[in-house]
Design an enzyme around this catalytic site. Structure first.
Site, PDB file in Angstrom:
ATOM      1  N   ASP A  31      39.404  24.474  21.242  1.00  0.00           N
ATOM      2  CA  ASP A  31      40.226  25.209  22.205  1.00  0.00           C
ATOM      3  C   ASP A  31      40.842  24.273  23.234  1.00  0.00           C
ATOM      4  O   ASP A  31      40.370  23.159  23.446  1.00  0.00           O
ATOM      5  CB  ASP A  31      39.374  26.263  22.918  1.00  0.00           C
ATOM      6  CG  ASP A  31      38.209  25.642  23.683  1.00  0.00           C
ATOM      7  OD1 ASP A  31      37.518  24.797  23.093  1.00  0.00           O
ATOM      8  OD2 ASP A  31      37.995  25.992  24.856  1.00  0.00           O
ATOM      9  N   GLU A  32      41.888  24.751  23.864  1.00  0.00           N
ATOM     10  CA  GLU A  32      42.483  24.145  25.060  1.00  0.00           C
ATOM     11  C   GLU A  32      42.710  22.647  24.902  1.00  0.00           C
ATOM     12  O   GLU A  32      42.323  21.848  25.748  1.00  0.00           O
ATOM     13  CB  GLU A  32      41.600  24.414  26.286  1.00  0.00           C
ATOM     14  CG  GLU A  32      41.442  25.894  26.600  1.00  0.00           C
ATOM     15  CD  GLU A  32      40.565  26.131  27.818  1.00  0.00           C
ATOM     16  OE1 GLU A  32      40.881  27.026  28.616  1.00  0.00           O
ATOM     17  OE2 GLU A  32      39.556  25.407  27.965  1.00  0.00           O
ATOM     18  N   ARG A  60      28.107  22.360  31.414  1.00  0.00           N
ATOM     19  CA  ARG A  60      28.611  22.291  32.789  1.00  0.00           C
ATOM     20  C   ARG A  60      27.445  22.163  33.772  1.00  0.00           C
ATOM     21  O   ARG A  60      27.440  21.295  34.639  1.00  0.00           O
ATOM     22  CB  ARG A  60      29.433  23.539  33.100  1.00  0.00           C
ATOM     23  CG  ARG A  60      30.898  23.471  32.707  1.00  0.00           C
ATOM     24  CD  ARG A  60      31.134  23.172  31.227  1.00  0.00           C
ATOM     25  NE  ARG A  60      32.551  23.160  30.885  1.00  0.00           N
ATOM     26  CZ  ARG A  60      33.185  24.210  30.386  1.00  0.00           C
ATOM     27  NH1 ARG A  60      32.546  25.353  30.168  1.00  0.00           N
ATOM     28  NH2 ARG A  60      34.468  24.122  30.097  1.00  0.00           N
ATOM     29  N   TRP A  85      38.948  34.094  22.358  1.00  0.00           N
ATOM     30  CA  TRP A  85      38.942  34.239  23.811  1.00  0.00           C
ATOM     31  C   TRP A  85      40.305  34.729  24.295  1.00  0.00           C
ATOM     32  O   TRP A  85      40.461  35.084  25.460  1.00  0.00           O
ATOM     33  CB  TRP A  85      38.586  32.905  24.483  1.00  0.00           C
ATOM     34  CG  TRP A  85      39.613  31.811  24.330  1.00  0.00           C
ATOM     35  CD1 TRP A  85      39.709  30.917  23.310  1.00  0.00           C
ATOM     36  CD2 TRP A  85      40.671  31.492  25.235  1.00  0.00           C
ATOM     37  NE1 TRP A  85      40.761  30.058  23.510  1.00  0.00           N
ATOM     38  CE2 TRP A  85      41.376  30.387  24.700  1.00  0.00           C
ATOM     39  CE3 TRP A  85      41.103  32.027  26.460  1.00  0.00           C
ATOM     40  CZ2 TRP A  85      42.491  29.815  25.326  1.00  0.00           C
ATOM     41  CZ3 TRP A  85      42.208  31.453  27.084  1.00  0.00           C
ATOM     42  CH2 TRP A  85      42.882  30.362  26.526  1.00  0.00           C
ATOM     43  N   HIS A 128      38.369  18.735  25.153  1.00  0.00           N
ATOM     44  CA  HIS A 128      37.141  18.815  25.949  1.00  0.00           C
ATOM     45  C   HIS A 128      36.236  17.632  25.619  1.00  0.00           C
ATOM     46  O   HIS A 128      35.014  17.783  25.482  1.00  0.00           O
ATOM     47  CB  HIS A 128      36.418  20.141  25.697  1.00  0.00           C
ATOM     48  CG  HIS A 128      37.089  21.324  26.339  1.00  0.00           C
ATOM     49  ND1 HIS A 128      37.071  21.544  27.697  1.00  0.00           N
ATOM     50  CD2 HIS A 128      37.812  22.339  25.801  1.00  0.00           C
ATOM     51  CE1 HIS A 128      37.738  22.656  27.970  1.00  0.00           C
ATOM     52  NE2 HIS A 128      38.206  23.149  26.846  1.00  0.00           N
ATOM     53  N   ASP A 135      30.773  19.341  26.404  1.00  0.00           N
ATOM     54  CA  ASP A 135      32.050  19.638  27.050  1.00  0.00           C
ATOM     55  C   ASP A 135      32.427  18.438  27.899  1.00  0.00           C
ATOM     56  O   ASP A 135      31.735  17.412  27.889  1.00  0.00           O
ATOM     57  CB  ASP A 135      31.969  20.910  27.889  1.00  0.00           C
ATOM     58  CG  ASP A 135      33.273  21.706  27.851  1.00  0.00           C
ATOM     59  OD1 ASP A 135      34.295  21.159  28.313  1.00  0.00           O
ATOM     60  OD2 ASP A 135      33.270  22.845  27.366  1.00  0.00           O
TER      61      ASP A 135
END
Length: 799
Positions: free
Chosen positions: A319-320, A175, A386, A256, A204
């Protein structure tokens, strides 16, 4: 000095000594963190007085340049120039004996146990392997101190070994990019805290930081020129290895993936076109599990990573995953029908099985976030949680190894105590939920809107029993948690405390005529709530606590520093010293839980880590304050800042979202960015007020409160000109005025309290309105002194 044969001990013998945590009389003065498993002090206070003849000798293994580095740190701690080491190593004051020579590359099962004995004649460190020697020397360096007469090491015997083998820290340069020098400094901090895994989040949506030889467009098109070359990554690995730290790289698959989409759009589930993603959040670009070229891509990258990172584990993220591209693709939907995959979860499981086999061919084991959990994956994978103890318990019960990160997100400004209370192992519900015959119960449902995302909903139950009030809370979708510190105020006002995934959570509620109002205090931010009474106690979700055999699958945990709100210039402020408390939770015995003692040691370790280790949390803060003040006269700004805290939980991120600044280029240059997660001055004020409330005649506590409030009050005239001269600080001018008025209110309340006076209801209401107004978030900061003064106000009798 003791002879080699008397001090070299095997791992099994050392572990036989390490049966429980001990805090003998006098040990509270040993500012050690993490706290060792066993500390034994002599009956009479003794010490080894040091001078600049101090030398270090190592036998049993070659520790390379580590003894030279330890000498340099001793010089930094003492200000001495040490004399050259004697030719006869037996004359060295610090003798390090290593029982077994092992490979220098650390492993999950590396033995880190050691025994440290300090006598008036010298120090002996006996370790089973080099890794125990590395950990033991950090303990010795923490013991080094100076009194009014001498520089010395206190006489002590320490037997030590970690509670968990996996004690990690996630750094996220994707990031906001983190230069190699900053990462090396954090490795020094990790070694000092006895953390042993660097989880390097290399990719990411917002950036690809791993320079690929075979897929160069990744770094050319998706990094803004900020990436690590293979040589730089090898440098980090070598540096970490010297410190006994494993490096686990992470490349995020299949979600991601915005940065992959920019460079190689043909690998994605939708054709694009794609541009660099600058905003935070979860985004649609996702790899195509039906495309064989995707697996060739992963295979090649895995081979490149295996050449650089020797660790047995490789993190795939997982994830996500936004499955919108999968659902919209006719090709992928047809593939799912052919493979008899019922839904997106099944498709991701298929993808992960393919990826796991690729990793296995490269002799790597898979690590991934909660979402990768699937019974078709082999049991040698590690699941990083998480989502919290419920998820971790479920996978552990199915035989999967896991590590915990929930509760250890250091990018969130939360209290050190909250991280310190965070239990690694899932806990049973420590409250009786059944209502006995003579007891009365009441249940309430609540809704708490957030600044971004869906509202938090649930219910809580209070039971009035023979031993007082007890209770529990049921957040929707999560297992039941026990309440603590249940306290009824006047007029039906209720407060209690509970630790949640959101941080320290303290509801302050009005329960009247079947209606619920008030707020949840998340850390230091008030979130309004509403609700109503329930006719019956909700059933709640069954507890997720695996048996003792399954508990052994939980390997430890990792602190996480996601970098949406972190840049290199504030990196250390965000990490240290809180990471030492997380490290203690992972290293020290479960019984080590005294928060007051932890804060006492943490304050000393904060200073020690700056001098000995070279961490820069204090230098970074001073540098930012100097820039904000446009001057090196920053004392007024420092004093003003000590009354403030950054808004906790995800409040700052959500405010940025509402302001349209939820992206990579939002400036992190405000006073909120220069602040530590919590105000030590306010925490100490609260401690003194608690003493004063319990003992109104305590003059020492009263004087401490008076001095602090007077400092804040008097500082306003000095800080206001600094706030006025900088557009970044101008929004804080009203905050400075409130700090002054609150300090004056506190001094008036203090006078009344010391004189034993009560207050009228109108005075109480007026003071409460002043405190409520000052509790609002302003320019992403909170006036931290509101809560201690509220405590004092509530202690008064209303006349």
């Amino acid at each position: 000095m003791l002879s080699f044969k008397h001090v070299v001990i095997t791992a099994s013998l050392l572990l036989s000594f390490l049966v429980r945590a001990e805090l003998p009389p006098g040990a509270e003065s040993l500012d050690l963190m993490p706290w060792p498993r066993q500390v034994v002090l002599p009956d009479v206070a003794q010490k080894w007085v040091l001078d600049n003849h101090l030398a270090i000798a190592v036998s049993g293994d070659d520790l390379g340049e580590m003894p030279t580095l330890w000498r340099s740190r001793i010089e930094r701690q003492t200000g001495w120039q040490l004399l050259p080491a004697p030719q006869d190593s037996t004359r060295a004051g610090i003798q390090i004996y290593i029982a077994k020579r092992v490979a220098a590359v650390p492993q999950l099962a590396s033995d880190e146990s050691y025994q440290l004995i300090v006598t008036p004649q010298g120090a002996t460190l006996a370790a089973a392997t080099r890794f125990g020697a590395l950990r033991g020397m950090e303990t010795l360096l923490q013991l080094l101190r100076r009194d009014g007469d001498n520089t010395f090491l206190p006489a002590v015997t320490i037997n030590d070994a970690p509670r968990f083998p996996w004690r990690g820290l996630l750094l996220d340069p994707a990031r906001h990019f983190l230069p190699v020098a900053d990462i090396l400094r954090q490795l020094d901090g990790m070694a000092a805290a006895k953390l042993n895994v660097l989880h390097w989040h290399l990719t990411d949506d917002q950036g690809w930081r791993f320079a690929s030889t075979h897929y160069p467009l990744l770094q050319q098109l998706a990094s803004d020129g900020n990436f690590y070359t293979p040589q730089q990554m090898k440098e980090v690995v070598a540096y970490a290895t010297r410190l006994g730290i494993r490096v686990v790289p992470e490349i995020d698959f299949p979600g991601h993936a915005s940065s992959i989409a920019v460079a190689y759009p043909a690998l994605l589930s939708a054709p694009g076109p794609y541009a660099m993603e600058r905003g935070w959040g979860v985004h649609p670009p996702t790899l195509d599990p039906s495309n064989e070229k995707v697996y060739a891509f992963i295979d090649t990258l895995t081979g490149e990573l295996a050449e650089i990172f020797p660790d047995a584990y490789l993190h795939i993220g997982g994830d996500e995953v936004d499955d919108s591209q999968w659902k919209q693709s006719k090709k992928i939907q047809a593939f799912m029908r052919r493979q008899q995959l019922a839904d997106s979860h099944g498709l991701q499981a298929y993808f992960n099985q393919r990826v796991e086999k690729i990793l296995a061919r490269h002799h790597r084991k898979m690590v991934g976030w909660d979402e990768i959990f699937h019974p078709d994956l082999p049991h040698n994978i590690v699941i990083q949680s998480w989502q919290g103890p419920d998820s971790l318990a479920a996978s552990a019960a199915q035989g999967y190894q896991g590590i915990l990160s929930t509760g250890f997100y250091l990018d969130q400004p939360q209290s050190t105590a909250y991280h310190y209370r965070n239990a690694i192992l899932p806990q049973t519900l420590d409250v009786e939920t059944q209502v006995a015959k003579d007891e009365k119960a009441q249940s309430w449902q609540f809704t708490m809107p957030r600044l971004k995302g869906s509202a938090v909903t649930g219910s809580f139950t209070l039971i009035d029993g023979e031993k007082g009030w007890r209770g529990f809370i049921d957040f929707s979708g999560k297992t039941r948690r026990a309440l603590r510190d249940i306290h009824w105020q006047r007029d039906g006002q209720l407060s209690f405390a509970v630790d949640t995934w959101m941080g320290d959570t303290q509801p302050v509620l009005n329960l009247q005529q079947g209606k619920l109002s008030g707020y949840f205090l998340l850390g230091n931010v008030r979130y309004p709530v509403s609700g109503s009474a329930l006719a019956a106690i909700p059933a709640g979700l069954p507890s997720q606590v695996p048996d003792q055999a399954a508990m052994k699958n939980i390997l430890g945990g990792e602190a996480a520093l996601w970098s949406e709100n972190v840049t290199p210039e504030i990196l250390d402020i965000k990490l240290w010293p809180r990471a030492f408390a997380v490290a203690e939770r992972l290293w020290s015995p479960q019984e080590v839980q005294d928060e007051a003692n932890m804060y006492q040691r943490l304050q000393a370790i904060d200073a020690w880590s700056v001098v000995s280790v070279g961490l820069q949390q204090q230098a970074e803060s001073s540098r930012l304050l100097t820039r904000l003040a446009n001057s090196n006269d920053i004392m007024p700004l420092q004093l003003f800042a000590s009354a403030l805290e950054p808004a906790q939980y995800y409040t700052r991120q959500h405010l940025k979202f509402q302001a349209g600044q939820y992206n990579q280029f939002a400036a992190l240059n405000r006073l909120a960015d220069a602040l530590p997660a919590e105000s030590n001055a306010t925490r100490q004020l609260d401690q003194q007020l608690q003493i004063l409330i319990a003992h109104p005649q305590d003059k020492s506590a009263a004087q401490a409160v008076r001095v602090q409030l007077a400092l804040w009050r008097n500082n306003t005239a000095w800080v206001q000109p600094l706030l006025a001269q900088n557009s970044v600080l101008k929004p804080l001018q009203p905050v400075a005025e409130q700090v002054q008025r609150l300090s004056e209110l506190g001094l008036m309340l203090l006078d009344k309290w010391q004189k034993g006076q009560g207050i009228s209801d109108s005075y109480r209401q007026l003071a409460q309105r002043q405190l409520d107004d000052a509790a609002l978030v302003q320019d992403e900061v909170v006036i931290a002194m509101v809560n201690p003064l509220t405590r004092l106000l509530n202690a008064f009798k209303v006349q």
